[in-house]
Design a protein around this motif. Sequence first.
Motif, mmCIF file in Angstrom:
data_model
loop_
_atom_site.group_PDB
_atom_site.id
_atom_site.type_symbol
_atom_site.label_atom_id
_atom_site.label_comp_id
_atom_site.label_asym_id
_atom_site.label_seq_id
_atom_site.Cartn_x
_atom_site.Cartn_y
_atom_site.Cartn_z
ATOM 1 N N ALA A 143 9.726 -5.384 14.574
ATOM 2 C CA ALA A 143 9.512 -6.668 14.473
ATOM 3 C C ALA A 143 8.001 -7.016 13.940
ATOM 4 N N GLN A 144 7.911 -7.801 12.885
ATOM 5 C CA GLN A 144 6.893 -8.234 12.214
ATOM 6 C C GLN A 144 6.354 -9.445 12.533
ATOM 7 N N LEU A 145 5.392 -9.930 13.117
ATOM 8 C CA LEU A 145 5.055 -11.365 13.667
ATOM 9 C C LEU A 145 3.877 -11.770 12.802
ATOM 10 N N VAL A 157 -0.793 -3.026 13.092
ATOM 11 C CA VAL A 157 -1.210 -4.131 12.315
ATOM 12 C C VAL A 157 -0.904 -3.689 10.790
ATOM 13 N N LYS A 158 -0.530 -4.811 10.093
ATOM 14 C CA LYS A 158 -0.444 -4.025 8.591
ATOM 15 C C LYS A 158 -1.400 -5.093 8.030
ATOM 16 N N THR A 159 -2.313 -4.751 7.119
ATOM 17 C CA THR A 159 -3.521 -5.568 6.645
ATOM 18 C C THR A 159 -3.835 -5.088 4.899
ATOM 19 N N ALA A 189 -0.137 4.596 4.588
ATOM 20 C CA ALA A 189 -0.503 4.181 3.247
ATOM 21 C C ALA A 189 0.399 3.518 2.504
ATOM 22 N N ASN A 190 0.116 2.302 2.110
ATOM 23 C CA ASN A 190 0.858 1.663 1.391
ATOM 24 C C ASN A 190 0.233 1.006 0.240
ATOM 25 N N GLY A 191 1.042 0.743 -1.048
ATOM 26 C CA GLY A 191 0.880 0.303 -2.321
ATOM 27 C C GLY A 191 1.048 1.337 -3.279
ATOM 28 N N ASP A 192 2.232 0.773 -4.282
ATOM 29 C CA ASP A 192 2.512 1.584 -5.379
ATOM 30 C C ASP A 192 2.994 3.119 -5.065
ATOM 31 N N ILE A 193 3.822 3.064 -3.810
ATOM 32 C CA ILE A 193 4.383 4.455 -3.679
ATOM 33 C C ILE A 193 5.788 4.219 -3.898
ATOM 34 N N GLY A 231 7.674 -0.425 -0.302
ATOM 35 C CA GLY A 231 7.672 -1.782 -0.308
ATOM 36 C C GLY A 231 8.777 -2.116 -1.636
ATOM 37 N N ARG A 232 8.151 -2.461 -2.830
ATOM 38 C CA ARG A 232 8.985 -2.830 -3.829
ATOM 39 C C ARG A 232 9.714 -1.658 -4.415
ATOM 40 N N GLY A 233 9.308 -0.500 -4.412
ATOM 41 C CA GLY A 233 10.250 0.425 -4.737
ATOM 42 C C GLY A 233 11.653 0.654 -4.284
#
Length: 336
Positions: A84-86, A153-155, A212-216, A237-239
């Motif tokens: 769950a993300q808050l 945490v996601k930041t 790692a997140n972003g452009d994968i 994410g968007r992929g």
Amino acid sequence: MAEFAVANRAIPAYLQTPLQVGSLTLHSRVLQSPLAGISDRSFRQLVRRSAPQSLIFAEMAHAGLQLEGRDRWQFLPSEQPIGAQLFGHQPEVLAAAAQQAEAAGAVCIDLNMGCPVNKVTRKRGGSALLQEPELAIAIVQAVAAVVRIPVTVKTRLGWEQVTILDFARQLEDAGAQLLTLHARSRSQGYSGQADWRWIARVKSLLSIPVIANGDINSPADAIACLQQTSADGVMCGRGSLGNPGLVGAIDRYLQTGALTPELTLRDRLQLAREHLLLLWEDKGVAGLLQARKHLSWYLADQPDHQDLRQQLLRSENLSQSLDLLDAAIATENLLA
Ligand SMILES: Cc1cc2nc3c(=O)[nH]c(=O)nc-3n(C[C@H](O)[C@H](O)[C@H](O)COP(=O)(O)O)c2cc1C
């Protein structure tokens, strides 16, 4: 375990071992990100199909509204492992909402400290917490004190300047048990290239896992990022928009070296049809409206099917959309 090489890329052996996040053992190092307005049960079901062991997140929830009971979490056993993300800015409110999520079956609580949207940051939530590290720390401490499941945490890299090195250390000291880093600053939004070099720096500083997140967007991106950063895993994410099998395809590649064939047009049409029906069953007419963006994503990059895409966007009811999709699927079957 030895490293093995596929397509000139050595896949490090640690990627085939479980990932320990506090008391939680993950048997996949590929995660599906929370996506507001997208990662509802229908989407998650399609992601889960090819990624049975990946951690998938429910849509980000406003801690205060959740406590007021506007939404009720209900995580089914078939959805596990699900986090769950808050978001929010009041430690005690976030802590109480986290307890609810734990009771509803979440395997971890992810605190959003990266959302760039004004509606969220105006209320001191999401990436605004990058500007208030003391508050961010108080939030992690308050949540970690009341739940047994891990707090993650996601930041992002920072608000405008990169501040993540200090911030990441502080989050770990406060009790965060995993950090997902979207390698862009808040001011970058979603534009430009994610700068994975910062993920490598953060990874070298922390003892907790770093994702790692972003452009994968492909197995090749994932292995390039992991080799560059030594991160403990990746998050897509968007992929996954219009391609809910992406997480599973990357996981399969990292575990076995096998590459999954690209989706054919027929696959896309079938997935669009299934997604539409799942949304209809789950949400009725509201689901049909939400389906439009998904149908559009399934048919993006299909230059010969832009008419169909437009017709689906204009469709007014379920049977009209199904007729359109069935006719296109029948044509593809004839051509096969
Ligand atoms: C439409 C949309 C909704 C998003 N919603 C969330 C969210 O609710 N929580 C979150 O942590 N990140 C959210 N994100 C950010 C993604 O999870 C991810 O961090 C970002 O898109 C970078 O990864 P990517 O390049 O793989 O897309 C969202 C992104 C998009 C495009």
